[in-house]
Scaffold this motif. Structure first.
Motif, PDB file in Angstrom:
ATOM      1  N   MET A  94       0.813  -1.187   0.000  1.00  0.00           N
ATOM      2  CA  MET A  94       0.000   0.000   0.000  1.00  0.00           C
ATOM      3  C   MET A  94       0.862   1.258   0.000  1.00  0.00           C
ATOM      4  O   MET A  94       0.494   2.243  -0.588  1.00  0.00           O
ATOM      5  N   ARG A  95       1.998   1.195   0.651  1.00  0.00           N
ATOM      6  CA  ARG A  95       2.864   2.388   0.701  1.00  0.00           C
ATOM      7  C   ARG A  95       3.453   2.695  -0.668  1.00  0.00           C
ATOM      8  O   ARG A  95       3.873   3.816  -0.913  1.00  0.00           O
ATOM      9  N   SER A  96       3.494   1.728  -1.558  1.00  0.00           N
ATOM     10  CA  SER A  96       4.050   1.974  -2.885  1.00  0.00           C
ATOM     11  C   SER A  96       3.034   2.594  -3.842  1.00  0.00           C
ATOM     12  O   SER A  96       3.403   3.008  -4.935  1.00  0.00           O
ATOM     13  N   GLN A  97       1.779   2.681  -3.448  1.00  0.00           N
ATOM     14  CA  GLN A  97       0.752   3.276  -4.304  1.00  0.00           C
ATOM     15  C   GLN A  97       0.957   4.790  -4.388  1.00  0.00           C
ATOM     16  O   GLN A  97       1.318   5.428  -3.410  1.00  0.00           O
ATOM     17  N   PRO A  98       0.703   5.387  -5.561  1.00  0.00           N
ATOM     18  CA  PRO A  98       0.874   6.832  -5.692  1.00  0.00           C
ATOM     19  C   PRO A  98      -0.101   7.608  -4.809  1.00  0.00           C
ATOM     20  O   PRO A  98      -1.177   7.121  -4.488  1.00  0.00           O
ATOM     21  N   GLY A  99       0.308   8.809  -4.429  1.00  0.00           N
ATOM     22  CA  GLY A  99      -0.571   9.686  -3.663  1.00  0.00           C
ATOM     23  C   GLY A  99      -0.432   9.590  -2.157  1.00  0.00           C
ATOM     24  O   GLY A  99      -1.122  10.290  -1.431  1.00  0.00           O
ATOM     25  N   LEU A 100       0.473   8.756  -1.651  1.00  0.00           N
ATOM     26  CA  LEU A 100       0.647   8.628  -0.203  1.00  0.00           C
ATOM     27  C   LEU A 100       1.410   9.826   0.330  1.00  0.00           C
ATOM     28  O   LEU A 100       2.487  10.167  -0.164  1.00  0.00           O
ATOM     29  N   LEU A 101       0.856  10.498   1.310  1.00  0.00           N
ATOM     30  CA  LEU A 101       1.522  11.630   1.937  1.00  0.00           C
ATOM     31  C   LEU A 101       2.239  11.219   3.212  1.00  0.00           C
ATOM     32  O   LEU A 101       3.358  11.653   3.480  1.00  0.00           O
ATOM     33  N   ALA A 150      -5.760   3.419  -4.509  1.00  0.00           N
ATOM     34  CA  ALA A 150      -4.981   2.520  -3.654  1.00  0.00           C
ATOM     35  C   ALA A 150      -5.804   1.330  -3.166  1.00  0.00           C
ATOM     36  O   ALA A 150      -5.305   0.209  -3.100  1.00  0.00           O
ATOM     37  N   VAL A 151      -7.079   1.561  -2.808  1.00  0.00           N
ATOM     38  CA  VAL A 151      -7.879   0.468  -2.244  1.00  0.00           C
ATOM     39  C   VAL A 151      -8.556  -0.386  -3.310  1.00  0.00           C
ATOM     40  O   VAL A 151      -9.148  -1.415  -2.983  1.00  0.00           O
ATOM     41  N   CYS A 152      -8.443   0.000  -4.564  1.00  0.00           N
ATOM     42  CA  CYS A 152      -9.052  -0.781  -5.646  1.00  0.00           C
ATOM     43  C   CYS A 152      -8.037  -1.670  -6.344  1.00  0.00           C
ATOM     44  O   CYS A 152      -8.220  -2.047  -7.496  1.00  0.00           O
ATOM     45  N   THR A 153      -6.976  -2.021  -5.641  1.00  0.00           N
ATOM     46  CA  THR A 153      -5.941  -2.886  -6.206  1.00  0.00           C
ATOM     47  C   THR A 153      -6.111  -4.319  -5.703  1.00  0.00           C
ATOM     48  O   THR A 153      -6.654  -4.547  -4.624  1.00  0.00           O
ATOM     49  N   PRO A 154      -5.628  -5.291  -6.459  1.00  0.00           N
ATOM     50  CA  PRO A 154      -5.643  -6.676  -5.973  1.00  0.00           C
ATOM     51  C   PRO A 154      -4.855  -6.841  -4.675  1.00  0.00           C
ATOM     52  O   PRO A 154      -5.210  -7.642  -3.821  1.00  0.00           O
ATOM     53  N   GLU A 155      -3.790  -6.057  -4.512  1.00  0.00           N
ATOM     54  CA  GLU A 155      -2.978  -6.114  -3.287  1.00  0.00           C
ATOM     55  C   GLU A 155      -3.830  -5.776  -2.065  1.00  0.00           C
ATOM     56  O   GLU A 155      -3.803  -6.475  -1.053  1.00  0.00           O
ATOM     57  N   PHE A 156      -4.623  -4.701  -2.144  1.00  0.00           N
ATOM     58  CA  PHE A 156      -5.472  -4.316  -1.027  1.00  0.00           C
ATOM     59  C   PHE A 156      -6.565  -5.360  -0.795  1.00  0.00           C
ATOM     60  O   PHE A 156      -6.871  -5.701   0.339  1.00  0.00           O
ATOM     61  N   LEU A 168      -2.598   4.964  10.003  1.00  0.00           N
ATOM     62  CA  LEU A 168      -3.503   5.939   9.385  1.00  0.00           C
ATOM     63  C   LEU A 168      -2.801   6.535   8.167  1.00  0.00           C
ATOM     64  O   LEU A 168      -1.879   7.328   8.306  1.00  0.00           O
ATOM     65  N   ALA A 169      -3.233   6.143   6.998  1.00  0.00           N
ATOM     66  CA  ALA A 169      -2.605   6.628   5.776  1.00  0.00           C
ATOM     67  C   ALA A 169      -3.287   7.901   5.298  1.00  0.00           C
ATOM     68  O   ALA A 169      -4.502   7.942   5.167  1.00  0.00           O
ATOM     69  N   ASP A 170      -2.496   8.928   5.048  1.00  0.00           N
ATOM     70  CA  ASP A 170      -2.990  10.177   4.474  1.00  0.00           C
ATOM     71  C   ASP A 170      -2.702  10.141   2.975  1.00  0.00           C
ATOM     72  O   ASP A 170      -1.561   9.929   2.563  1.00  0.00           O
ATOM     73  N   ARG A 171      -3.731  10.354   2.183  1.00  0.00           N
ATOM     74  CA  ARG A 171      -3.579  10.369   0.720  1.00  0.00           C
ATOM     75  C   ARG A 171      -3.784  11.781   0.193  1.00  0.00           C
ATOM     76  O   ARG A 171      -4.412  12.610   0.838  1.00  0.00           O
ATOM     77  N   GLN A 172      -3.276  12.062  -0.999  1.00  0.00           N
ATOM     78  CA  GLN A 172      -3.374  13.386  -1.595  1.00  0.00           C
ATOM     79  C   GLN A 172      -4.809  13.792  -1.904  1.00  0.00           C
ATOM     80  O   GLN A 172      -5.126  14.973  -1.909  1.00  0.00           O
ATOM     81  N   SER A 173      -5.662  12.813  -2.192  1.00  0.00           N
ATOM     82  CA  SER A 173      -7.027  13.136  -2.597  1.00  0.00           C
ATOM     83  C   SER A 173      -7.905  11.898  -2.435  1.00  0.00           C
ATOM     84  O   SER A 173      -7.396  10.782  -2.299  1.00  0.00           O
ATOM     85  N   PRO A 174      -9.226  12.079  -2.480  1.00  0.00           N
ATOM     86  CA  PRO A 174     -10.111  10.912  -2.467  1.00  0.00           C
ATOM     87  C   PRO A 174      -9.822   9.973  -3.644  1.00  0.00           C
ATOM     88  O   PRO A 174      -9.887   8.754  -3.493  1.00  0.00           O
TER      89      PRO A 174
END
Length: 60
Positions: A1-8, A37-43, A25-31
């Motif tokens: 999950m940390r490798s997904q783009p948009g992680l602040l 990030a959560v729509c990946t097979p990894e998640f 608690l992951a902070d992301r750049q935008s909704p």
């Protein structure tokens, strides 16, 4: 999950009381970045290990 783009930021927090549980608690750049990030097979593989409940995966 940390490798997904948009992680602040992804700080770990100890729960009150005995402090034996950690919460990430992951902070992301935008909704949209969160949704991506959560729509990946990894998640999906990670989430499968937990009881069902409300989640952001409903918007995938």
């Amino acid at each position: 999950m940390r490798s997904q783009p948009g992680l602040l930021n992804a700080p770990l927090h100890r729960t009150p009381g005995d402090g034996t549980m950690l919460i990430d608690l992951a902070d992301r750049q935008s909704p949209a970045a969160l949704r991506e990030a959560v729509c990946t097979p990894e998640f999906a593989a990670i989430a499968a290990d937990y009881a069902p409940g409300p989640s952001a995966r409903g918007s995938c």
